[in-house]
Design an enzyme around this catalytic site. Sequence first.
Site, PDB file in Angstrom:
ATOM      1  N   LYS A 124       0.838  -1.192   0.000  1.00  0.00           N
ATOM      2  CA  LYS A 124       0.000   0.000   0.000  1.00  0.00           C
ATOM      3  C   LYS A 124       0.878   1.248   0.000  1.00  0.00           C
ATOM      4  O   LYS A 124       2.003   1.244   0.490  1.00  0.00           O
ATOM      5  CB  LYS A 124      -0.918   0.005   1.231  1.00  0.00           C
ATOM      6  CG  LYS A 124      -1.923  -1.145   1.262  1.00  0.00           C
ATOM      7  CD  LYS A 124      -2.971  -0.968   0.175  1.00  0.00           C
ATOM      8  CE  LYS A 124      -4.035  -2.057   0.225  1.00  0.00           C
ATOM      9  NZ  LYS A 124      -3.544  -3.370  -0.208  1.00  0.00           N
ATOM     10  N   ASP A 125       0.308   2.341  -0.517  1.00  0.00           N
ATOM     11  CA  ASP A 125       1.038   3.593  -0.665  1.00  0.00           C
ATOM     12  C   ASP A 125       1.557   4.118   0.675  1.00  0.00           C
ATOM     13  O   ASP A 125       0.913   3.950   1.716  1.00  0.00           O
ATOM     14  CB  ASP A 125       0.134   4.665  -1.288  1.00  0.00           C
ATOM     15  CG  ASP A 125      -0.238   4.346  -2.724  1.00  0.00           C
ATOM     16  OD1 ASP A 125       0.034   3.236  -3.171  1.00  0.00           O
ATOM     17  OD2 ASP A 125      -0.814   5.226  -3.386  1.00  0.00           O
ATOM     18  N   LYS A 126       2.685   4.787   0.600  1.00  0.00           N
ATOM     19  CA  LYS A 126       3.233   5.455   1.780  1.00  0.00           C
ATOM     20  C   LYS A 126       2.549   6.805   2.003  1.00  0.00           C
ATOM     21  O   LYS A 126       2.180   7.153   3.127  1.00  0.00           O
ATOM     22  CB  LYS A 126       4.739   5.659   1.609  1.00  0.00           C
ATOM     23  CG  LYS A 126       5.419   6.392   2.759  1.00  0.00           C
ATOM     24  CD  LYS A 126       6.920   6.519   2.514  1.00  0.00           C
ATOM     25  CE  LYS A 126       7.606   7.247   3.660  1.00  0.00           C
ATOM     26  NZ  LYS A 126       9.071   7.361   3.441  1.00  0.00           N
TER      27      LYS A 126
END
Length: 348
Positions: free
Chosen positions: A80-82
Amino acid sequence: MTEAELLGPRAYGAALGRAWLKSAPLDFQVNEVLDIPFTGEGEHSWLYIEKQQLNTEQVAKRLAEFAQVPVRQVSYAGLKDKQAITRQWFSLQLPGKQSPDFTQLNSEQLKVLQQARHQRKLQRGSHKANQFVITLRQLALDVAPEELEQRLAQISQQGVPNYFGPQRFGREGFNLAFARQFAASHSLPDKRNVRSRLLSTARSFLFNQILAQRVTSGEWNQLISGDILSFTDSASFFPAAEMQADDLRFAQLDTHPTGALWGKGELVSSAQAAAYEHSVAEQEADLASWLAAAGLKQERRNLRLPVKQLTATWLDADSLQLAFQLPVGCYATVVLRELFELTTAVSE
């Protein structure tokens, strides 16, 4: 390389305006949807965690250190995106151990929302879907609001092309350029993670080129001769010719035409569908032969991406919040690009 070169043309025409994406973590939220009944016992501790300003691997490392286990005993369903607020599942293998109080890890960056014991570990891609809540800022429409409503209705009813998103290829396509260097020299990177990333990049690019041809011809969401179909939530596939004439699943976005994820072996598609795929492989012969030589097998990916539960809410005059659900392994950015030209405010 530009986004259009890495992906392909839009399905519904030109962008309707311009907007900023990821102005703040709160503006990009992702929730994993899990459909697994927990046993309540077993050697695996499952955690539902909210994170921001951390990538998935960083969270896995924190969990391993806190539980005093090797990081290899921490599993997750997907990356998942940071630069976002994401809620995702992790599992830790803790044989013969009680689950520690993971809430002691809670901070502004990480919160443990749910915890359960289970007999099996969390497998990659085992969640059912991802729910997105995305707020676009400084939105400037080039069309009347009614045209935006019509575009949203088209996307809800017909889906969008299931391109791999630009983040798959690195900044300005750096990973693809790197992959081309190895393909030209008929060699592979020594490091496993680099090798995996570059092979995946090359394969994704070939798929996007196949899909781009069918978008150009208007056949990305149509059945053509030799097509292979797959279900939205299943890796199994079958020839379109086997579908009964009165089967409504294609029209209802339950089944979709697929394109090749290139590798060694023969294509399962035929006729016109295979012609598209062979055409791209011939145009990108170095990459195609490199993937086959690396031992990757021919696989398939859906060409059409259904966008479920799509809603749009104006928060103010130039801020639009979009909410929708996508199958696992699909990109929210390819939905957004069918609406607007985007400028990303922060980078990973």
